[in-house]
Design an enzyme around this catalytic site. Structure first.
Site, PDB file in Angstrom:
ATOM      1  N   GLN A 119     -39.707 -51.910  24.549  1.00 14.22           N
ATOM      2  CA  GLN A 119     -38.718 -50.940  24.045  1.00 14.22           C
ATOM      3  C   GLN A 119     -37.465 -50.952  24.917  1.00 14.22           C
ATOM      4  OE1 GLN A 119     -38.974 -49.422  21.205  1.00 14.22           O
ATOM      5  NE2 GLN A 119     -41.128 -49.805  20.787  1.00 14.22           N
ATOM      6  N   ASP A 161     -43.454 -53.746  31.044  1.00 17.26           N
ATOM      7  CA  ASP A 161     -43.430 -53.871  29.592  1.00 17.26           C
ATOM      8  C   ASP A 161     -42.035 -53.457  29.121  1.00 17.26           C
ATOM      9  OD1 ASP A 161     -43.593 -53.608  26.889  1.00 17.26           O
ATOM     10  OD2 ASP A 161     -45.364 -52.309  26.873  1.00 17.26           O
ATOM     11  N   HIS A 187     -48.661 -48.516  25.727  1.00 18.23           N
ATOM     12  CA  HIS A 187     -49.001 -49.051  24.404  1.00 18.23           C
ATOM     13  C   HIS A 187     -50.311 -49.824  24.549  1.00 18.23           C
ATOM     14  CE1 HIS A 187     -48.633 -51.806  20.962  1.00 18.23           C
ATOM     15  NE2 HIS A 187     -47.747 -50.973  20.459  1.00 18.23           N
ATOM     16  N   CYS A 226     -50.092 -46.649  18.467  1.00 24.05           N
ATOM     17  CA  CYS A 226     -50.785 -47.593  19.360  1.00 24.05           C
ATOM     18  C   CYS A 226     -50.891 -47.043  20.777  1.00 24.05           C
ATOM     19  CB  CYS A 226     -50.102 -48.956  19.373  1.00 24.05           C
ATOM     20  SG  CYS A 226     -50.038 -49.728  17.777  1.00 24.05           S
ATOM     21  N   LYS A 256     -38.136 -56.547  18.071  1.00 25.40           N
ATOM     22  CA  LYS A 256     -37.604 -55.194  18.296  1.00 25.40           C
ATOM     23  C   LYS A 256     -36.158 -55.260  18.779  1.00 25.40           C
ATOM     24  CE  LYS A 256     -42.142 -53.524  19.630  1.00 25.40           C
ATOM     25  NZ  LYS A 256     -42.652 -52.688  18.543  1.00 25.40           N
TER      26      LYS A 256
HETATM   27  N1  PMP Z   1     -45.236 -52.401  24.268  1.00 24.43           N
HETATM   28  C1  PMP Z   1     -44.527 -51.440  23.667  1.00 24.43           C
HETATM   29  C2  PMP Z   1     -43.938 -50.333  24.498  1.00 24.43           C
HETATM   30  C3  PMP Z   1     -44.331 -51.483  22.287  1.00 24.43           C
HETATM   31  O1  PMP Z   1     -43.621 -50.514  21.688  1.00 24.43           O
HETATM   32  C4  PMP Z   1     -44.913 -52.545  21.541  1.00 24.43           C
HETATM   33  C5  PMP Z   1     -44.761 -52.614  20.037  1.00 24.43           C
HETATM   34  N2  PMP Z   1     -44.866 -51.420  19.365  1.00 24.43           N
HETATM   35  C6  PMP Z   1     -45.627 -53.523  22.227  1.00 24.43           C
HETATM   36  C7  PMP Z   1     -45.773 -53.428  23.580  1.00 24.43           C
HETATM   37  C8  PMP Z   1     -46.267 -54.675  21.504  1.00 24.43           C
HETATM   38  O2  PMP Z   1     -45.317 -55.477  20.883  1.00 24.43           O
HETATM   39  P1  PMP Z   1     -45.747 -56.567  19.778  1.00 24.43           P
HETATM   40  O3  PMP Z   1     -46.501 -55.819  18.724  1.00 24.43           O
HETATM   41  O4  PMP Z   1     -44.433 -57.081  19.283  1.00 24.43           O
HETATM   42  O5  PMP Z   1     -46.559 -57.597  20.453  1.00 24.43           O
END
Ligand code: PMP
Length: 401
Positions: A200, A197, A120, A359, A223
């Site tokens: 998810q 990370d 991401h 993203c 999430k």
């Molecule tokens: N890492 C992953 C794998 C994600 O799916 C996301 C959010 N889509 C993020 C990081 C970033 O999270 P946040 O927008 O809540 O900071």
């Protein structure tokens, strides 16, 4: 018999959306919240809010105690050895930025930071920008056909110059668990720092920090069925001790003078300014809610939903899944159909799925795609949500193909 979530009624948001004719299949972007979260937010403000770690008055002391109790709850949820290893941030993204700035002083030109092709942007851009600032090399681990990081290639690419490995546990695009344990082992033999990370991954099952044994683990509350505005950075004590302070302000100092200051260690030293108190307390309420669910029942239900999703895709021609998803989310494209056209027709039928690049622009580019549609599931989704999705998909494809 259609699958029916025993937890659906706990989530007022999913019921409200249903009443409005909306089928919510975008939980990987943000999840709906259980009633316990709404109650916690309301109680914090209705009973009299106060700032934390500042005042000795009763409301302040009460808020501080509740706030620190939530830190303990997070550490228990992750089986971290101590609550002092939990830093509250404003989300996963701010945790990655904290890491990239906080660790910057450790790296020398030519050092290598290793990420994977599916990260991401939150776990790519902070490292990319750090590499640019310090003249480091950003090494990108390729994927195999299934969408997993290729371990043979990783073994070649994680080398003597590797100083840090930062990888996702579960891809937000492909929905497949990554071989994190093997990758961490490779990085550790090189003495590199390791960052996982969990944005998810944390949503599905329980992840034990002492078993995972990474230096840092990052996730966002929103999430995980919690409120937005708060994230978590877990770190091992030795790794936290390496972090340089990066944001400066209230309550992160031990002593301050006009010309000099001495800062608190983690966690408080990395929580400058007023933290998101209401969100932290509501995250605590979320964990209370999640802790009383039967983990085996949740896992079995998530698998059953996933199977229904996979069978629905398998039964239709012209659909290509991205990689081999194995839990809760899947992205797909349809031959000859642009994802924005399809997304438009799904939206018109009340289907809330995500369309675009998720993203992860470099990943999409590598896959030769301008975008894809992602369906993601929460523990409140019913089988009928998927039936509605597939029926809407069929109607849309009758028009578009
Ligand atoms: N890492 C992953 C794998 C994600 O799916 C996301 C959010 N889509 C993020 C990081 C970033 O999270 P946040 O927008 O809540 O900071």
């Amino acid at each position: 018999m259609s699958l029916h979530s025993p937890w659906r009624a706990d989530f007022p948001g999913i019921l409200a959306l249903e009443a409005e004719g909306q089928t919510y299949l975008d939980s990987a972007a943000t999840a709906q919240k259980p009633q316990a979260v709404l109650d916690s937010l309301l109680a914090y403000y209705r009973n009299g809010c106060a700032n934390v770690h500042r005042a000795q008055h009763l409301p302040g002391e009460r808020a501080t105690r509740a706030f620190e109790r939530c830190r303990e709850q997070v550490s228990e949820y992750l089986n971290a050895p101590s609550a002092g290893q939990i830093i509250f941030t404003h989300g996963a993204t701010s945790a990655f930025n904290l890491l990239a700035y906080g660790l910057e002083h450790l790296f020398r030109p030519g050092d290598e930071l290793v990420i994977s092709a599916l990260e991401h942007h939150a776990n790519l851009l902070p490292w990319q920008q750090l590499a640019i600032r310090q003249n480091l090399k950003l090494v990108v681990l390729p994927l195999d056909q299934s969408g997993r990081i290729d371990l043979d290639q990783a073994a070649q690419l994680i080398g003597p110059r590797t100083r840090l490995l930062a990888i996702s546990q579960l891809s937000n695009v492909i929905g497949c668990w990554q071989p994190v344990a093997e990758l961490l082992r490779m990085a550790k033999t090189r003495g590199a720092l390791t960052v996982v990370d969990g944005a998810q991954g944390v949503v599905h099952g329980r992840h034990d920090m002492q078993k995972l044994d990474c230096d840092f683990y990052v996730f966002s509350s929103h999430k995980l069925y919690g409120p937005d505005g708060v994230g978590v950075l877990y770190g091992k004590p030795a790794a936290l001790a390496k972090l340089k302070h990066w944001q400066f302000g209230g309550e992160m100092v031990q002593v301050a003078d006009y010309q000099l200051a001495k800062f608190n260690p983690a966690p408080l030293g990395f929580e400058a300014g007023t933290p998101p108190v209401s969100s932290v307390l509501a995250l605590g309420a979320t964990l209370d809610y999640l802790n009383q669910l039967d983990p085996q029942a949740v896992e079995a239900y998530e698998q059953a939903l996933h199977q229904q999703l996979m069978s629905g895709f398998a039964a239709r021609d012209h659909i290509t899944l991205l990689g081999e998803p194995n839990i809760a989310l899947a992205s797909f494209v349809v031959d000859g159909v642009h994802h924005t056209d399809l997304a438009q027709l799904l939206t018109e039928q009340g289907i809330a799925v995500r369309a675009g690049q998720h993203c992860a622009m470099p990943l999409m580019k590598q896959l030769g795609l301008s975008g894809a549609i992602r369906v993601s599931l929460g523990l409140y989704n019913d089988g009928t949500d998927l039936e509605r999705f597939f029926s809407a998909l069929d109607s849309a494809l009758d028009i578009l193909r």
